[in-house]
Each structure stands twice: as structure tokens, then as C-alpha cells.
Design a protein around this motif. Structure first.
Motif, PDB file in Angstrom:
ATOM      1  N   ASN A 186       7.090  -2.842   5.810  1.00  0.00           N
ATOM      2  CA  ASN A 186       6.694  -1.539   6.352  1.00  0.00           C
ATOM      3  C   ASN A 186       6.655  -0.416   5.311  1.00  0.00           C
ATOM      4  OD1 ASN A 186       6.582  -2.914   8.765  1.00  0.00           O
ATOM      5  ND2 ASN A 186       7.757  -1.400   9.920  1.00  0.00           N
ATOM      6  N   ASP A 187       7.213  -0.649   4.114  1.00  0.00           N
ATOM      7  CA  ASP A 187       7.019   0.342   3.045  1.00  0.00           C
ATOM      8  C   ASP A 187       5.586   0.290   2.522  1.00  0.00           C
ATOM      9  OD1 ASP A 187       7.021  -2.040   1.621  1.00  0.00           O
ATOM     10  OD2 ASP A 187       8.623  -1.477   0.247  1.00  0.00           O
ATOM     11  N   ARG A 188       4.842  -0.748   3.004  1.00  0.00           N
ATOM     12  CA  ARG A 188       3.433  -0.956   2.655  1.00  0.00           C
ATOM     13  C   ARG A 188       3.240  -1.311   1.179  1.00  0.00           C
ATOM     14  NH1 ARG A 188       0.428  -2.241   6.342  1.00  0.00           N
ATOM     15  NH2 ARG A 188       2.262  -3.524   6.425  1.00  0.00           N
ATOM     16  N   GLN A 189       4.331  -1.663   0.488  1.00  0.00           N
ATOM     17  CA  GLN A 189       4.271  -2.000  -0.940  1.00  0.00           C
ATOM     18  C   GLN A 189       4.754  -3.426  -1.174  1.00  0.00           C
ATOM     19  OE1 GLN A 189       3.964   0.569  -3.570  1.00  0.00           O
ATOM     20  NE2 GLN A 189       3.496   2.124  -2.043  1.00  0.00           N
ATOM     21  N   THR A 190       5.863  -3.763  -0.545  1.00  0.00           N
ATOM     22  CA  THR A 190       6.520  -5.035  -0.829  1.00  0.00           C
ATOM     23  C   THR A 190       5.757  -6.177  -0.180  1.00  0.00           C
ATOM     24  OG1 THR A 190       8.615  -3.838  -0.820  1.00  0.00           O
ATOM     25  CG2 THR A 190       8.731  -6.250  -0.759  1.00  0.00           C
ATOM     26  N   LYS A 191       5.282  -7.102  -1.006  1.00  0.00           N
ATOM     27  CA  LYS A 191       4.525  -8.244  -0.494  1.00  0.00           C
ATOM     28  C   LYS A 191       5.476  -9.379  -0.122  1.00  0.00           C
ATOM     29  CE  LYS A 191       0.217  -6.833  -1.488  1.00  0.00           C
ATOM     30  NZ  LYS A 191      -0.708  -7.745  -2.164  1.00  0.00           N
ATOM     31  N   THR A 192       5.078 -10.140   0.880  1.00  0.00           N
ATOM     32  CA  THR A 192       5.887 -11.304   1.262  1.00  0.00           C
ATOM     33  C   THR A 192       5.485 -12.548   0.473  1.00  0.00           C
ATOM     34  OG1 THR A 192       4.335 -12.031   2.950  1.00  0.00           O
ATOM     35  CG2 THR A 192       6.034 -10.431   3.642  1.00  0.00           C
ATOM     36  N   GLY A 193       4.304 -12.504  -0.158  1.00  0.00           N
ATOM     37  CA  GLY A 193       3.808 -13.668  -0.879  1.00  0.00           C
ATOM     38  C   GLY A 193       2.854 -14.525  -0.061  1.00  0.00           C
ATOM     39  N   LEU A 194       2.705 -14.204   1.226  1.00  0.00           N
ATOM     40  CA  LEU A 194       1.903 -15.077   2.094  1.00  0.00           C
ATOM     41  C   LEU A 194       0.430 -15.099   1.717  1.00  0.00           C
ATOM     42  CD1 LEU A 194       1.803 -16.989   4.514  1.00  0.00           C
ATOM     43  CD2 LEU A 194       1.516 -14.978   6.008  1.00  0.00           C
ATOM     44  N   SER A 195      -0.135 -13.948   1.311  1.00  0.00           N
ATOM     45  CA  SER A 195      -1.575 -13.961   1.015  1.00  0.00           C
ATOM     46  C   SER A 195      -1.864 -14.833  -0.204  1.00  0.00           C
ATOM     47  CB  SER A 195      -2.133 -12.548   0.844  1.00  0.00           C
ATOM     48  OG  SER A 195      -1.500 -11.895  -0.212  1.00  0.00           O
TER      49      SER A 195
ATOM     50  N   ILE B  13      14.288  -2.310   4.879  1.00  0.00           N
ATOM     51  CA  ILE B  13      12.834  -2.220   5.136  1.00  0.00           C
ATOM     52  C   ILE B  13      12.484  -3.124   6.315  1.00  0.00           C
ATOM     53  CG2 ILE B  13      10.520  -2.307   4.143  1.00  0.00           C
ATOM     54  CD1 ILE B  13      11.697  -2.555   1.372  1.00  0.00           C
ATOM     55  N   ASP B  14      11.797  -2.563   7.315  1.00  0.00           N
ATOM     56  CA  ASP B  14      11.312  -3.406   8.407  1.00  0.00           C
ATOM     57  C   ASP B  14      10.034  -4.103   7.939  1.00  0.00           C
ATOM     58  OD1 ASP B  14      11.332  -4.601  10.857  1.00  0.00           O
ATOM     59  OD2 ASP B  14      10.877  -2.806  12.018  1.00  0.00           O
ATOM     60  N   SER B  15       9.624  -5.156   8.640  1.00  0.00           N
ATOM     61  CA  SER B  15       8.368  -5.818   8.285  1.00  0.00           C
ATOM     62  C   SER B  15       7.693  -6.349   9.541  1.00  0.00           C
ATOM     63  CB  SER B  15       8.602  -6.958   7.288  1.00  0.00           C
ATOM     64  OG  SER B  15       7.357  -7.413   6.780  1.00  0.00           O
ATOM     65  N   TYR B  16       6.749  -5.596  10.049  1.00  0.00           N
ATOM     66  CA  TYR B  16       5.963  -6.089  11.181  1.00  0.00           C
ATOM     67  C   TYR B  16       4.977  -7.138  10.679  1.00  0.00           C
ATOM     68  CZ  TYR B  16       7.548  -1.773  13.494  1.00  0.00           C
ATOM     69  OH  TYR B  16       8.296  -0.756  14.023  1.00  0.00           O
ATOM     70  N   SER B  17       4.359  -6.833   9.553  1.00  0.00           N
ATOM     71  CA  SER B  17       3.324  -7.698   9.001  1.00  0.00           C
ATOM     72  C   SER B  17       3.934  -8.912   8.313  1.00  0.00           C
ATOM     73  CB  SER B  17       2.507  -6.895   7.985  1.00  0.00           C
ATOM     74  OG  SER B  17       1.717  -7.751   7.194  1.00  0.00           O
ATOM     75  N   ALA B  18       3.230 -10.018   8.406  1.00  0.00           N
ATOM     76  CA  ALA B  18       3.640 -11.232   7.687  1.00  0.00           C
ATOM     77  C   ALA B  18       3.250 -11.159   6.212  1.00  0.00           C
ATOM     78  CB  ALA B  18       2.989 -12.454   8.328  1.00  0.00           C
ATOM     79  N   PHE B  19       2.497 -10.110   5.836  1.00  0.00           N
ATOM     80  CA  PHE B  19       1.977 -10.013   4.476  1.00  0.00           C
ATOM     81  C   PHE B  19       2.661  -8.933   3.644  1.00  0.00           C
ATOM     82  CE2 PHE B  19      -1.279 -11.893   7.086  1.00  0.00           C
ATOM     83  CZ  PHE B  19      -1.723 -12.944   6.302  1.00  0.00           C
ATOM     84  N   ARG B  20       2.990  -7.809   4.293  1.00  0.00           N
ATOM     85  CA  ARG B  20       3.470  -6.641   3.563  1.00  0.00           C
ATOM     86  C   ARG B  20       4.508  -5.921   4.411  1.00  0.00           C
ATOM     87  NH1 ARG B  20      -0.545  -2.072   2.075  1.00  0.00           N
ATOM     88  NH2 ARG B  20      -1.717  -3.172   3.683  1.00  0.00           N
TER      89      ARG B  20
END
Ligand code: VGL
Ligand code: ZN
Length: 211
Positions: free
Chosen positions: A133-142, A124-131
């Protein structure tokens, strides 16, 4: 150059989030953002002005799904269909532990309170620091930022049209106020993506400001 309103003075509930100022995104790197290193003086000055600062770091395992080299016959900047939708393929970049993944040596942010690494899932790629690129998996940052009581996230860094854009939109969706310091960002501009990103951010309620 377009003029933007000045960034308001940093408040105690503001955090500066510095996105992906890594060697591979600077001139000479594997996925250079044009003039990517030109943001560094402005970012260093911003970091000195904010009471709280965090960093993000693109951090891929070798053989990552977003690398064109992981897909025989595909070239960088081609788009493919993956399990979560479309994915642009990139040159190998920001491989965990490599020089390219290191922060640029000109970046001087001694007070950074955390480094959020992203893009470490091989699939899974991750452009966002929050979620991711599957738009489901959270990074925990929020959750982390909320727990610490921050209300506004001020973004700068690389690249305006990918990691900054996705992070800004997700931060808004998580209920934070969001400002992007446009003169402290640069874009990759893949087929007009830079202008599109600025328009999308403005429309969604991100405050575009200058330092
Ligand atoms: C980024 C493409 C791939 C970014 C990261 O930091 O904007 N872009 N990985
Ligand atoms: Zn990446």
C-alpha cells in the motif's frame, strides 16, 4: 444481477490467481465479506479449468498497522493517516498461523503452483498481490509471472473492492492482460466501494467477465 461476457477458454499463457479465500474473509470470520464463501464452488470449477493456478494469502503479523486495535481510540472501518497516506483500519484478521488466516476448507485447488503471501510488513498494508500500500514495495509477483511467460492474469476471490481491485490495477500497470471473474468475487462494500471498484476496473481496461 448484471450480466458480463463469458470468460474465454483458458490458454497456456493464462494463469488463474485466486485471491484471499481465507476463513477470516468468510462468514463467521473476523472481517467477513458478505457471502464470501459463496464464491467457492465457482472458484473450484475455475481452478479445474485452468492449466496454471496460484493463490494469494493475506498474512499479517499480530499488531499490524492496519488493525484498529493497534491505534488506541480508533475503531474498525475508520480511516487514519499513515506514512504512505490514508489507511482504512480493519478488525484484527489473517494473523500469521491463525485459523482465520487458513484457506477455507471448501477451497479445493490441488494444482495450485504457488501461494503468494502479502501484508507481512508490520508497518505496511498490502491489498495488491503485486505492490504494497505504500505503492513502492514490490512483492516480486510480476517478475515471477513474467519470467514464467504468462500474458493474462484471471482474478477471482475476495474482496472485489480491495485485494481484487488493487491486484487487477497493478497487474494491468505491469503490462498483463487482466480479467476479473465477477461471479467468483464478492465485495466488502465499505461506503459504496463495490460499485466504485467495478467502475474503476472497467474504465482502466480490466475485462469483467463471468465464469
Ligand atoms: C483485504 C482488507 C484488509 C482483502 C485484506 O483481501 O480484500 N481487505 N485485508
Ligand atoms: Zn488484510
Amino acid at each position: 444481477m448484471t450480466r458480463y461476457p463469458a470468460l474465454s477458454p483458458a490458454a497456456e499463457q493464462d494463469i488463474l490467481l485466486i485471491v484471499d479465500i481465507q476463513n477470516d474473509f468468510c462468514p463467521g470470520g473476523a472481517l467477513p465479506v458478505p457471502q464470501g464463501d459463496a464464491v467457492i464452488p465457482a472458484v473450484n470449477r475455475l481452478a479445474a479449468r485452468f492449466p496454471h493456478v496460484g493463490l494469494t494469502q493475506d498474512w499479517h503479523p499480530a499488531g499490524h498497522l492496519s488493525f484498529a486495535t493497534s491505534h488506541p481510540g480508533k475503531k474498525p472501518f475508520e480511516t487514519i493517516e499513515v506514512s504512505y497516506g490514508l489507511q482504512i483500519l480493519w478488525p484484527d484478521h489473517c494473523v500469521q498461523g491463525s485459523f482465520g488466516a487458513d484457506f477455507h476448507q471448501g477451497l479445493k485447488v490441488p494444482r495450485a503452483e504457488f501461494v503468494l503471501r502479502k501484508g507481512y510488513d508490520p508497518a505496511i498494508d498490502s491489498y495488491s498481490a503485486f505492490r504494497e500500500n505504500d505503492r513502492q514495495t514490490k512483492t516480486g509477483l510480476s517478475s515471477y509471472l513474467r519470467e514464467r511467460g504468462f500474458a493474462r492474469i484471471v482474478l477471482c476471490g475476495l474482496a472485489t473492492d480491495f485485494c481484487v481491485l488493487y491486484s487487477a490495477q497493478d497487474a494491468l500497470a505491469e503490462g498483463f492482460l487482466v480479467s476479473v471473474v465477477v461471479d467468483a468475487t464478492r465485495g466488502l462494500d465499505v461506503e459504496g466501494s463495490l460499485e466504485k471498484a467495478l467502475g474503476a476496473m472497467r474504465e482502466s481496461g480490466v475485462a469483467l467477465v463471468q465464469s
